[in-house]
Design a protein around this motif. Structure first.
Motif, PDB file in Angstrom:
ATOM      1  N   ALA A   2      35.078 -22.118  28.248  1.00 54.71           N
ATOM      2  CA  ALA A   2      36.383 -21.592  28.641  1.00 54.71           C
ATOM      3  C   ALA A   2      36.422 -20.069  28.631  1.00 54.71           C
ATOM      4  O   ALA A   2      37.099 -19.458  29.463  1.00 54.71           O
ATOM      5  CB  ALA A   2      37.474 -22.148  27.723  1.00 54.71           C
ATOM      6  N   VAL A   3      35.706 -19.424  27.717  1.00 51.77           N
ATOM      7  CA  VAL A   3      35.746 -17.959  27.660  1.00 51.77           C
ATOM      8  C   VAL A   3      35.092 -17.359  28.896  1.00 51.77           C
ATOM      9  O   VAL A   3      35.594 -16.377  29.460  1.00 51.77           O
ATOM     10  CB  VAL A   3      35.079 -17.438  26.370  1.00 51.77           C
ATOM     11  N   THR A   4      33.965 -17.932  29.364  1.00 52.03           N
ATOM     12  CA  THR A   4      33.337 -17.396  30.563  1.00 52.03           C
ATOM     13  C   THR A   4      34.204 -17.636  31.794  1.00 52.03           C
ATOM     14  O   THR A   4      34.294 -16.777  32.671  1.00 52.03           O
ATOM     15  CB  THR A   4      31.940 -18.007  30.794  1.00 52.03           C
ATOM     16  N   VAL A   5      34.862 -18.794  31.865  1.00 49.11           N
ATOM     17  CA  VAL A   5      35.794 -19.047  32.969  1.00 49.11           C
ATOM     18  C   VAL A   5      36.919 -18.019  32.940  1.00 49.11           C
ATOM     19  O   VAL A   5      37.273 -17.416  33.957  1.00 49.11           O
ATOM     20  CB  VAL A   5      36.358 -20.475  32.901  1.00 49.11           C
ATOM     21  N   GLY A   6      37.506 -17.810  31.747  1.00 51.42           N
ATOM     22  CA  GLY A   6      38.582 -16.834  31.617  1.00 51.42           C
ATOM     23  C   GLY A   6      38.121 -15.427  31.936  1.00 51.42           C
ATOM     24  O   GLY A   6      38.868 -14.633  32.526  1.00 51.42           O
ATOM     25  N   ALA A   7      36.876 -15.094  31.555  1.00 52.93           N
ATOM     26  CA  ALA A   7      36.352 -13.764  31.871  1.00 52.93           C
ATOM     27  C   ALA A   7      36.224 -13.579  33.385  1.00 52.93           C
ATOM     28  O   ALA A   7      36.539 -12.514  33.917  1.00 52.93           O
ATOM     29  CB  ALA A   7      35.004 -13.555  31.187  1.00 52.93           C
ATOM     30  N   ALA A   8      35.761 -14.625  34.077  1.00 53.59           N
ATOM     31  CA  ALA A   8      35.641 -14.533  35.530  1.00 53.59           C
ATOM     32  C   ALA A   8      37.006 -14.409  36.198  1.00 53.59           C
ATOM     33  O   ALA A   8      37.121 -13.845  37.292  1.00 53.59           O
ATOM     34  CB  ALA A   8      34.903 -15.755  36.073  1.00 53.59           C
ATOM     35  N   ILE A   9      38.045 -14.932  35.552  1.00 48.87           N
ATOM     36  CA  ILE A   9      39.395 -14.830  36.104  1.00 48.87           C
ATOM     37  C   ILE A   9      39.866 -13.375  36.129  1.00 48.87           C
ATOM     38  O   ILE A   9      40.686 -12.999  36.978  1.00 48.87           O
ATOM     39  CB  ILE A   9      40.372 -15.698  35.291  1.00 48.87           C
ATOM     40  N   LEU A  10      39.367 -12.534  35.233  1.00 49.47           N
ATOM     41  CA  LEU A  10      39.838 -11.147  35.164  1.00 49.47           C
ATOM     42  C   LEU A  10      39.650 -10.420  36.495  1.00 49.47           C
ATOM     43  O   LEU A  10      40.614  -9.873  37.037  1.00 49.47           O
ATOM     44  CB  LEU A  10      39.138 -10.400  34.019  1.00 49.47           C
ATOM     45  N   PRO A  11      38.443 -10.386  37.074  1.00 46.63           N
ATOM     46  CA  PRO A  11      38.335  -9.751  38.402  1.00 46.63           C
ATOM     47  C   PRO A  11      39.022 -10.549  39.502  1.00 46.63           C
ATOM     48  O   PRO A  11      39.512  -9.969  40.476  1.00 46.63           O
ATOM     49  CB  PRO A  11      36.816  -9.660  38.640  1.00 46.63           C
ATOM     50  N   LEU A  12      39.092 -11.880  39.345  1.00 50.30           N
ATOM     51  CA  LEU A  12      39.777 -12.698  40.348  1.00 50.30           C
ATOM     52  C   LEU A  12      41.267 -12.365  40.388  1.00 50.30           C
ATOM     53  O   LEU A  12      41.857 -12.221  41.473  1.00 50.30           O
ATOM     54  CB  LEU A  12      39.574 -14.176  40.052  1.00 50.30           C
ATOM     55  N   ALA A  13      41.886 -12.225  39.205  1.00 49.75           N
ATOM     56  CA  ALA A  13      43.315 -11.889  39.155  1.00 49.75           C
ATOM     57  C   ALA A  13      43.573 -10.522  39.783  1.00 49.75           C
ATOM     58  O   ALA A  13      44.567 -10.327  40.495  1.00 49.75           O
ATOM     59  CB  ALA A  13      43.800 -11.922  37.710  1.00 49.75           C
ATOM     60  N   ASP A  14      42.687  -9.563  39.533  1.00 53.16           N
ATOM     61  CA  ASP A  14      42.830  -8.244  40.154  1.00 53.16           C
ATOM     62  C   ASP A  14      42.708  -8.337  41.669  1.00 53.16           C
ATOM     63  O   ASP A  14      43.424  -7.674  42.418  1.00 53.16           O
ATOM     64  CB  ASP A  14      41.765  -7.289  39.613  1.00 53.16           C
ATOM     65  N   PHE A  15      41.765  -9.159  42.130  1.00 49.49           N
ATOM     66  CA  PHE A  15      41.560  -9.348  43.563  1.00 49.49           C
ATOM     67  C   PHE A  15      42.816  -9.903  44.217  1.00 49.49           C
ATOM     68  O   PHE A  15      43.251  -9.435  45.281  1.00 49.49           O
ATOM     69  CB  PHE A  15      40.367 -10.286  43.761  1.00 49.49           C
ATOM     70  N   PHE A  16      43.425 -10.906  43.588  1.00 52.34           N
ATOM     71  CA  PHE A  16      44.666 -11.463  44.115  1.00 52.34           C
ATOM     72  C   PHE A  16      45.781 -10.412  44.095  1.00 52.34           C
ATOM     73  O   PHE A  16      46.565 -10.307  45.042  1.00 52.34           O
ATOM     74  CB  PHE A  16      45.101 -12.678  43.315  1.00 52.34           C
ATOM     75  N   ALA A  17      45.878  -9.656  43.002  1.00 48.86           N
ATOM     76  CA  ALA A  17      46.945  -8.653  42.887  1.00 48.86           C
ATOM     77  C   ALA A  17      46.827  -7.590  43.977  1.00 48.86           C
ATOM     78  O   ALA A  17      47.834  -6.986  44.367  1.00 48.86           O
ATOM     79  CB  ALA A  17      46.904  -8.004  41.508  1.00 48.86           C
ATOM     80  N   ARG A  18      45.604  -7.358  44.460  1.00 50.84           N
ATOM     81  CA  ARG A  18      45.413  -6.395  45.553  1.00 50.84           C
ATOM     82  C   ARG A  18      45.568  -7.046  46.925  1.00 50.84           C
ATOM     83  O   ARG A  18      45.244  -6.453  47.946  1.00 50.84           O
ATOM     84  CB  ARG A  18      44.028  -5.742  45.455  1.00 50.84           C
ATOM     85  N   GLY A  19      46.036  -8.292  46.936  1.00 54.82           N
ATOM     86  CA  GLY A  19      46.241  -8.986  48.203  1.00 54.82           C
ATOM     87  C   GLY A  19      44.957  -9.466  48.836  1.00 54.82           C
ATOM     88  O   GLY A  19      44.883  -9.636  50.055  1.00 54.82           O
ATOM     89  N   GLY A  20      43.924  -9.694  48.021  1.00 53.16           N
ATOM     90  CA  GLY A  20      42.656 -10.163  48.556  1.00 53.16           C
ATOM     91  C   GLY A  20      41.795  -9.065  49.135  1.00 53.16           C
ATOM     92  O   GLY A  20      40.914  -9.329  49.954  1.00 53.16           O
TER      93      GLY A  20
END
Length: 434
Positions: free
Chosen positions: A392-410
């Motif tokens: 779960a920690v590695t999944v959550g860590a990968a979410i960090l750049p993914l969340a930023d990517f979404f926040a920038r509109g992809g």
């Protein structure tokens, strides 16, 4: 063009793209017709945004469904191959690195064991950790035959407090592992062969665990939750916005006994000094338990659990039973503090030690938690196990750049142009130099 509320047309377009991407990601595949009510956008805005995202390869068609009397509706989804992320878990027994596609399907993984740099100190050489991360990142990219340029970012979960600085990026204060203001982001940029445009997102491991459980695990559907990381030490993440980031808590250093046992952090009476895996094993040895000599922490804790809960119907080890009973009460008191402070809807237990011991004694922990907590919030909280397992920690860590990517509109991260300082700074400087 700037609107009266200060938001530009560019801001609105980015927000619309973000809304569509998130809905397709979490609820897709969806049709254009369904995206309207799900995002609150007009049909014209949906058409424009979807056309952009399809043209950029971020969204693709995923079949069709019949409509009421009209043409079949085309379903849309986020394209899995349109980006890659790396998640890193700097744990206290190993470094785990996983490569994911945009839908968090694992493409490759690598692990490197960690050995304390002094007997039973629990302190790790920063250079060794950086080398492990560098080598494991190269390994997963090579194994999956993925070019580094396709990465949206590298997310890293670490033990300790993360400070963000303008000079060195993320700096880690990991008192329990002997890291004092370690400029981890700068060290990684110097050591790891990745393009300069690939961002690093470094955060507390409990926070990345909490993000993963809220997005994809046992926290889905909750308006507020506390996710507990129970491993060599203990930590927690509190989340009050299901779609936003949580807040890391140094819960393990809450005081549960005045002038109590010495904690790894140097203070006395911390919850971690009674409930962390290392503390459990130490107390078992002190009580005369047959802790296996030379075994790593995970193997030794499994032996303690087997001694307290023998699967062959044998006689439980009294020392192991007593240690786990005391631990359940201390954890229950710590959970009660979380209930009283944050009044969450759920408390979820994760981490390798939590996954090992939780199913066996979580009911006892809950009994103590409800006894120590205030009655009103205690009656409205549920306690349970996380569902994403040891990764779960590695999944959550990968979410960090993914969340930023979404926040920038992809859109991929690009260096921000330098901003001119406010006019008043120049005026003050002129006054002071007269």
């Amino acid at each position: 063009m700037t609107r009266p509320n200060g938001r530009t047309v560019r801001d609105l377009r980015r927000e619309n793209r973000t809304a569509v991407l998130r809905r397709l990601y979490f609820d897709g595949p969806l049709s254009r017709f369904s995206l309207g009510p799900a995002t609150g956008l007009s049909s014209g805005s949906i058409s424009n945004v979807v056309a952009e995202l399809v043209a950029e390869g971020l969204v693709e068609e995923a079949g069709s469904v019949d409509s009421a009397g009209g043409r079949p509706r085309i379903l849309l989804r986020v394209a899995p191959d349109s980006g890659r992320m790396i998640g890193v878990d700097v744990g206290e027994t190993r470094v785990r690195v996983e490569l994911f596609d945009l839908t968090l399907t694992e493409l490759a993984r690598a692990e490197r064991p960690l050995t304390a740099s002094g007997q039973d100190t629990g302190r790790y050489e920063v250079g060794i950790v950086v080398d492990h991360i560098r080598d494991a990142i190269a390994e997963v990219l090579r194994t999956a035959e993925v070019p580094a340029e396709s990465l949206l970012g590298v997310g890293i979960g670490v033990p300790g407090i993360v400070e963000r600085t303008a000079e060195a990026g993320a700096v880690v204060h990991g008192q329990t592992i002997g890291w004092d203001a370690v400029p981890l982001e700068r060290l990684l940029r110097e050591a790891v062969d990745l393009p300069a445009g690939v961002p690093y997102r470094i955060d507390n491991g409990a926070r990345t665990l909490g993000q993963a459980e809220m997005w994809f695990g046992a926290g889905r559907g909750a308006t507020s939750a506390v996710v507990v990381l129970f491993g060599s030490g203990v930590g927690a993440c509190v989340t009050t916005d299901p779609s936003g980031p949580g807040r890391a808590l140094e819960w393990g250093h809450l005081k549960v006994q005045v002038r109590g046992r010495r904690c790894r952090c140097g203070a006395q009476g911390c919850l971690e000094a009674y409930a962390g895996a290392g503390a459990l094993l130490e107390r078992w040895r002190e009580a005369g338990g047959p802790s296996p000599a030379g075994a790593d922490e995970e193997t030794a804790l499994a032996a303690l659990a087997s001694a307290a809960y023998p699967e062959d119907g044998g006689t439980p080890d009294p020392a192991a039973v007593a240690v786990l009973a005391e631990t359940a009460e201390y954890l229950g008191a710590g959970f009660a503090d979380l209930v009283n402070l944050f009044q969450p809807e759920r408390i979820l237990v994760g981490g390798w030690a939590g996954l090992l011991l939780g199913p066996r004694f979580l009911a006892e922990v809950e009994r103590h938690a409800r006894a120590y907590a205030l009655a009103y919030p205690a009656a409205r909280v549920t306690l349970g196990m996380g569902t994403l397992g040891p990764d779960a920690v590695t999944v959550g860590a990968a979410i960090l750049p993914l969340a930023d990517f979404f926040a920038r509109g992809g859109r991929r991260e690009s260096p921000a142009p330098p901003e001119a300082p406010p006019a008043w700074t120049r005026s003050l400087r002129d006054r002071t130099t007269r």
